[in-house]
Design a protein around this motif. Sequence first.
Motif, PDB file in Angstrom:
ATOM      1  N   UNK A   1     -52.436  12.061 -40.382  1.00 30.16           N
ATOM      2  CA  UNK A   1     -52.207  11.053 -38.957  1.00 30.16           C
ATOM      3  C   UNK A   1     -53.623  11.026 -38.576  1.00 30.16           C
ATOM      4  N   UNK A   2     -54.555  12.243 -37.996  1.00 33.84           N
ATOM      5  CA  UNK A   2     -55.214  12.879 -37.771  1.00 33.84           C
ATOM      6  C   UNK A   2     -56.231  11.832 -38.439  1.00 33.84           C
ATOM      7  N   UNK A   3     -56.518  11.898 -39.467  1.00 29.69           N
ATOM      8  CA  UNK A   3     -56.954  10.338 -40.116  1.00 29.69           C
ATOM      9  C   UNK A   3     -57.308   9.185 -39.443  1.00 29.69           C
ATOM     10  N   UNK A   4     -55.994   8.751 -39.144  1.00 30.45           N
ATOM     11  CA  UNK A   4     -55.665   6.809 -38.233  1.00 30.45           C
ATOM     12  C   UNK A   4     -55.642   7.229 -36.818  1.00 30.45           C
TER      13      UNK A   4
ATOM     14  N   UNK B   1     -45.514  12.786 -49.196  1.00 33.90           N
ATOM     15  CA  UNK B   1     -46.389  12.677 -48.120  1.00 33.90           C
ATOM     16  C   UNK B   1     -47.042  10.951 -48.537  1.00 33.90           C
ATOM     17  N   UNK B   2     -46.734  10.468 -49.818  1.00 33.82           N
ATOM     18  CA  UNK B   2     -47.248   9.629 -50.445  1.00 33.82           C
ATOM     19  C   UNK B   2     -46.535   7.885 -49.474  1.00 33.82           C
ATOM     20  N   UNK B   3     -44.640   8.435 -49.207  1.00 34.78           N
ATOM     21  CA  UNK B   3     -44.413   7.876 -48.467  1.00 34.78           C
ATOM     22  C   UNK B   3     -45.334   7.464 -46.777  1.00 34.78           C
ATOM     23  N   UNK B   4     -44.789   8.377 -46.231  1.00 38.18           N
ATOM     24  CA  UNK B   4     -45.633   8.348 -45.010  1.00 38.18           C
ATOM     25  C   UNK B   4     -47.145   7.287 -45.914  1.00 38.18           C
ATOM     26  N   UNK B   5     -48.404   7.791 -45.777  1.00 38.20           N
ATOM     27  CA  UNK B   5     -49.232   6.948 -46.265  1.00 38.20           C
ATOM     28  C   UNK B   5     -49.169   5.814 -47.103  1.00 38.20           C
ATOM     29  N   UNK B   6     -47.693   5.441 -47.146  1.00 32.99           N
ATOM     30  CA  UNK B   6     -47.522   3.943 -47.432  1.00 32.99           C
ATOM     31  C   UNK B   6     -47.078   3.181 -45.409  1.00 32.99           C
ATOM     32  N   UNK B   7     -46.017   3.855 -45.241  1.00 30.34           N
ATOM     33  CA  UNK B   7     -46.028   3.415 -44.018  1.00 30.34           C
ATOM     34  C   UNK B   7     -46.888   3.161 -42.391  1.00 30.34           C
ATOM     35  N   UNK B   8     -47.961   3.914 -42.743  1.00 28.62           N
ATOM     36  CA  UNK B   8     -48.736   4.166 -42.412  1.00 28.62           C
ATOM     37  C   UNK B   8     -50.129   2.569 -42.547  1.00 28.62           C
ATOM     38  N   UNK B   9     -50.347   2.655 -44.212  1.00 30.49           N
ATOM     39  CA  UNK B   9     -50.526   1.003 -44.880  1.00 30.49           C
ATOM     40  C   UNK B   9     -50.140  -0.082 -44.341  1.00 30.49           C
TER      41      UNK B   9
END
Length: 497
Positions: free
Chosen positions: A294-297, A250-258
């Motif tokens: 994802x929904x937060x974004x 999940x941290x990896x996903x957050x990094x991609x989003x950020x």
Amino acid sequence: MRSLTVNYCKLLTPLRPSAVSCRCLSGNEPKMPPCDFVPDKYESLPYDHVVEVRKKNLSAALSTYYRKPLLLHQGHMQWLFDHEGRRYLDFFGGIVTVSVGHCHPKVTEAAKKQLGRLWHTTNIYLHSPLHEYAEKLTSRLPGKLKVLYLTNSGSEANDLALYMARIHTGNYDVISLRSGYHGSSPYTLGVTAFSAYKPGVANSFGCHTTMCPDVFRGIWGGSHCRDSPVQTTRSCSCSAGSCEAKDRYIDQLKEILNTSAAMRIAAFIAEPIMGVGGTVQYPKGFLKDAYEVVREKGGLCIADEVQTGFGRTGSHYWGFQTHDVMPDIVTMAKGIGNGFPMAAVVTTEEIATSFARALHFNTFGGNPVACAVGSAVLDVIEEEGLQDNCNTIGTYLMLELSKLRDKFEVVGDVRGKGLMIGVELVTDKESRKPLPAQELNVIWENCKDMGVLLGKGGLYNNIFRIKPPMCIRKEDADYAVAVLEAALNKYMDAKAR
């Protein structure tokens, strides 16, 4: 509820003493379960002519399986017959497409009946098969997932889902998982994370991938991560109620989003269990946390049920239900029509209303014959208890396959849920290095020669994909395991020489 022990061969063909046998056995090969069905005599193009036509008139992009490709002539439930009458146990289900069985009598009859009444009309007219099917299919989906769009293939369904998400949110960027496959159309190619499918021309931009949360081959994973009867052999030191692997992916996903994606995104698309990617199962809780992030974004969550839907995972009708999530859009294909070319997108009324800003038209989506076939498939799944069969036989099959993992150094992992199963082959368990494709092919070819057809997949093409028709029986599972064991023994003996 009709019993799974119904002999469909006798429903279609009178019992004959000359029922086709599987092949001549050497004496050491497992014995194929019996089947009374007798295929028609093959009277079409000679094999060599078929091969020549393939070379001259069909695109070289259309690859075939096996050194000598099979010329298939007829199918019956879990069985396929080639042009010479040899019988094969189809353990790949036409690439996870034959759900209730080849030429299932009820589905075949539904198609014949509709063909005699009305082949085609489009959505500009009303016709009862479409509306009956829409009501029947959406009743099997939870929550607000009640608006249906019918298409012709999984790629087209995913393409449409991405289009919907972008229109509804007003955003463009989409996130998918590395090693995930969602189609090879220009739109879906952007979210398909397999370089083998990418010819190097521009495709859908605005697509970003996050690390595949593979608890066997990935950086993180342990022995309690998966929702599966069989776990990895990796150690796990997580405390009760926590999963380090899930949190790190999940941290990896957050990094991609950020970092890579726009501040607001359109969607996140993922299969509940990866298909082409090699039956990869994520850590428990990963998809639920991913949906929240994802929904937060501003993004919508798309569940690609092209391979996992319609009861194949056993415990639930839809794969996303095994993750305790509620997607905004669900795509489905393959098993939806038991091999008939149809697919669907189901979403909420709110998203559907946004999509109606402009005209959308599909000439063949909702074809009367397709709807009649799809409706019969839904009936058969329920009447014959095929979801329960996936759970029972699939669990048994995985546990038996896990014995091969314990026996053979080259069998690194067995995973899956229901009849969505993967067997990953490695050079050795310690390094988990993928078994080279040419070596896996030796085992794969031997399985075919003994009468079992397996799929292949994964980023390194080192995973046997086991997704048979959902009507298989325990004796079929036993036979397939025995064949795979014999092929592995033969491979290991040759390697030892």
